[in-house]
Each structure stands twice: as C-alpha cells, then as structure tokens.
Design a protein around this motif. Structure first.
Motif, PDB file in Angstrom:
ATOM      1  N   VAL A 211       5.310   0.716   5.565  1.00 46.14           N
ATOM      2  CA  VAL A 211       5.389   0.769   4.111  1.00 46.14           C
ATOM      3  C   VAL A 211       5.689  -0.637   3.598  1.00 46.14           C
ATOM      4  N   ILE A 212       4.858  -1.104   2.680  1.00 45.29           N
ATOM      5  CA  ILE A 212       5.029  -2.421   2.073  1.00 45.29           C
ATOM      6  C   ILE A 212       5.928  -2.311   0.839  1.00 45.29           C
ATOM      7  N   GLN A 213       5.700  -1.259   0.043  1.00 44.70           N
ATOM      8  CA  GLN A 213       6.483  -1.044  -1.165  1.00 44.70           C
ATOM      9  C   GLN A 213       6.529   0.441  -1.449  1.00 44.70           C
ATOM     10  N   ARG A 214       7.711   0.958  -1.731  1.00 47.49           N
ATOM     11  CA  ARG A 214       7.876   2.377  -2.072  1.00 47.49           C
ATOM     12  C   ARG A 214       8.555   2.447  -3.429  1.00 47.49           C
ATOM     13  N   GLY A 215       7.846   3.013  -4.380  1.00 50.46           N
ATOM     14  CA  GLY A 215       8.408   3.236  -5.705  1.00 50.46           C
ATOM     15  C   GLY A 215       8.724   4.705  -5.896  1.00 50.46           C
ATOM     16  N   ARG A 216       9.017   5.064  -7.131  1.00 55.46           N
ATOM     17  CA  ARG A 216       9.342   6.452  -7.449  1.00 55.46           C
ATOM     18  C   ARG A 216       8.101   7.340  -7.417  1.00 55.46           C
ATOM     19  N   ARG A 217       6.954   6.810  -7.823  1.00 60.08           N
ATOM     20  CA  ARG A 217       5.721   7.600  -7.911  1.00 60.08           C
ATOM     21  C   ARG A 217       4.596   7.127  -6.999  1.00 60.08           C
ATOM     22  N   THR A 218       4.645   5.892  -6.537  1.00 56.40           N
ATOM     23  CA  THR A 218       3.592   5.399  -5.652  1.00 56.40           C
ATOM     24  C   THR A 218       4.192   4.610  -4.488  1.00 56.40           C
ATOM     25  N   ALA A 219       3.408   4.498  -3.433  1.00 61.45           N
ATOM     26  CA  ALA A 219       3.798   3.691  -2.282  1.00 61.45           C
ATOM     27  C   ALA A 219       2.562   2.940  -1.802  1.00 61.45           C
ATOM     28  N   LEU A 220       2.802   1.760  -1.265  1.00 63.68           N
ATOM     29  CA  LEU A 220       1.748   0.947  -0.677  1.00 63.68           C
ATOM     30  C   LEU A 220       2.080   0.768   0.796  1.00 63.68           C
ATOM     31  N   ALA A 221       1.101   1.050   1.658  1.00 65.46           N
ATOM     32  CA  ALA A 221       1.311   0.908   3.099  1.00 65.46           C
ATOM     33  C   ALA A 221       0.144   0.138   3.706  1.00 65.46           C
ATOM     34  N   GLU A 222       0.397  -0.457   4.862  1.00 67.14           N
ATOM     35  CA  GLU A 222      -0.654  -1.108   5.626  1.00 67.14           C
ATOM     36  C   GLU A 222      -0.575  -0.617   7.059  1.00 67.14           C
ATOM     37  N   ALA A 223      -1.692  -0.726   7.769  1.00 69.78           N
ATOM     38  CA  ALA A 223      -1.706  -0.378   9.187  1.00 69.78           C
ATOM     39  C   ALA A 223      -2.608  -1.354   9.919  1.00 69.78           C
ATOM     40  N   LYS A 224      -2.201  -1.678  11.137  1.00 69.77           N
ATOM     41  CA  LYS A 224      -2.974  -2.547  12.007  1.00 69.77           C
ATOM     42  C   LYS A 224      -3.322  -1.772  13.263  1.00 69.77           C
ATOM     43  N   LEU A 225      -4.584  -1.889  13.699  1.00 67.54           N
ATOM     44  CA  LEU A 225      -5.061  -1.204  14.889  1.00 67.54           C
ATOM     45  C   LEU A 225      -5.293  -2.230  15.986  1.00 67.54           C
ATOM     46  N   TYR A 226      -4.609  -2.019  17.122  1.00 66.23           N
ATOM     47  CA  TYR A 226      -4.675  -2.932  18.258  1.00 66.23           C
ATOM     48  C   TYR A 226      -5.355  -2.247  19.439  1.00 66.23           C
ATOM     49  N   ASP A 227      -6.029  -3.041  20.274  1.00 64.45           N
ATOM     50  CA  ASP A 227      -6.616  -2.502  21.500  1.00 64.45           C
ATOM     51  C   ASP A 227      -5.611  -2.625  22.645  1.00 64.45           C
ATOM     52  N   GLY A 228      -6.028  -2.275  23.839  1.00 57.30           N
ATOM     53  CA  GLY A 228      -5.148  -2.280  24.996  1.00 57.30           C
ATOM     54  C   GLY A 228      -4.657  -3.660  25.402  1.00 57.30           C
ATOM     55  N   GLN A 229      -5.316  -4.707  24.919  1.00 60.06           N
ATOM     56  CA  GLN A 229      -4.874  -6.076  25.199  1.00 60.06           C
ATOM     57  C   GLN A 229      -4.091  -6.653  24.021  1.00 60.06           C
ATOM     58  N   ASP A 230      -3.693  -5.772  23.098  1.00 58.10           N
ATOM     59  CA  ASP A 230      -2.900  -6.136  21.918  1.00 58.10           C
ATOM     60  C   ASP A 230      -3.655  -7.063  20.961  1.00 58.10           C
ATOM     61  N   ARG A 231      -5.003  -6.927  20.951  1.00 52.39           N
ATOM     62  CA  ARG A 231      -5.828  -7.676  19.999  1.00 52.39           C
ATOM     63  C   ARG A 231      -6.035  -6.820  18.759  1.00 52.39           C
ATOM     64  N   LEU A 232      -5.957  -7.431  17.592  1.00 49.68           N
ATOM     65  CA  LEU A 232      -6.187  -6.731  16.340  1.00 49.68           C
ATOM     66  C   LEU A 232      -7.664  -6.387  16.218  1.00 49.68           C
TER      67      LEU A 232
END
Length: 154
Positions: free
Chosen positions: A121-142
């Motif tokens: 979660v990047i920012q959580r407000g009362r009515r909205t939230a902003l989140a990000e996600a990163k997907l990595y492979d088995g060698q920890d590469r994005l």
C-alpha cells in the motif's frame, strides 16, 4: 495453495482485513477460488499493507506464443495489490478495485522459476487506497509492475 485443508473455521465477520488474510494463510478460512484455478504456490501477509503471492509457471499458463499469458501476471499483481489493501481494512470495511495498470517487462516461461508478486500500500485514505505490486522471477529479476486504486467501503 491447491487442495487446501481447512482447519478450525473462524467467523470472518469479527476479524479485520489483516486477521482475515492471516486466517486464510493459516487454513482457518478457505482461500479465494482463483488460487486453486491458477495454482498459486504460496501466499503471505507479512505485515499490514503488504501481501505476497507465488506461482510456479506451467505450460497451462502459456499463451499461443509460448510464454506465460499476461493475464496470469495481471492476476498475481492484482491479487497482491488488492490483498495489500485488504490487510488495512477495519472490521466491517470492504474494498473493490477501481483500476489496475500493468507494465510487462520480461517474458516468463516455465524456466523462469517461481514467480513472486509483492504488493504494498502506497497511500490509504478514508475512501480510497493506492497500491503497487512488483512481480519477480526465480532469479529475483523484475518481470512486471502494476499499480491499482481501490475504493474503500463500509
């Protein structure tokens, strides 16, 4: 996460979002059906505002060009973003995704190793939230990145 064994059931209504997700992780609540559909290999909520999903790529996840379908990436990233937000919910609150923006950075195949999506979660407000996600492979590469806005209800 497939073929999950449900331990002693708990009533999710009295739990906040973090407690609900921990109960799922620990087998006290059933996992989301999508976990079985895609064959998620792991799930964790190490702290409020963070969620981690894992999947071992299989040929059944492939698109016609011989790599993991972008929808699999998007599902992992959406799950990580959404559950990161879910982990911040108070008792009686709910959320729904408003959008998901995905950037595909590298092709993924069965040789890529276990995929790991980490949502925050990047920012959580009362009515909205902003989140990000990163997907990595088995060698920890994005291999992919996503951002998501969620509507908080309740």
């Amino acid at each position: 996460m497939t073929e999950s064994v449900i331990k002693t059931q708990v009533d999710p209504a009295g739990l906040d979002g973090f407690e609900q997700l921990r109960a799922m992780r620990d087998g006290h609540l059933p996992p989301a059906p999508i976990a079985d559909t895609l064959g998620f290999a792991g799930f964790d909520v190490p702290e409020r505002g963070t969620a981690v999903f894992e999947l071992d790529p299989e040929p059944r996840h492939y698109n016609p060009i011989g790599s993991v379908h972008g929808g699999v990436h998007a599902t992992l990233l959406d799950s990580a973003c959404g559950c990161a937000v879910h982990s911040t919910l108070a008792v009686g609150e709910a959320y729904t995704s408003l959008d998901l923006t995905v950037k595909f950075l590298k092709a993924v195949t069965v040789d890529s190793g276990r995929l790991r999506a980490v949502g925050t979660v990047i920012q959580r407000g009362r009515r909205t939230a902003l989140a990000e996600a990163k997907l990595y492979d088995g060698q920890d590469r994005l291999v992919a990145y996503a951002s998501s806005s969620c509507l908080i209800m309740g």
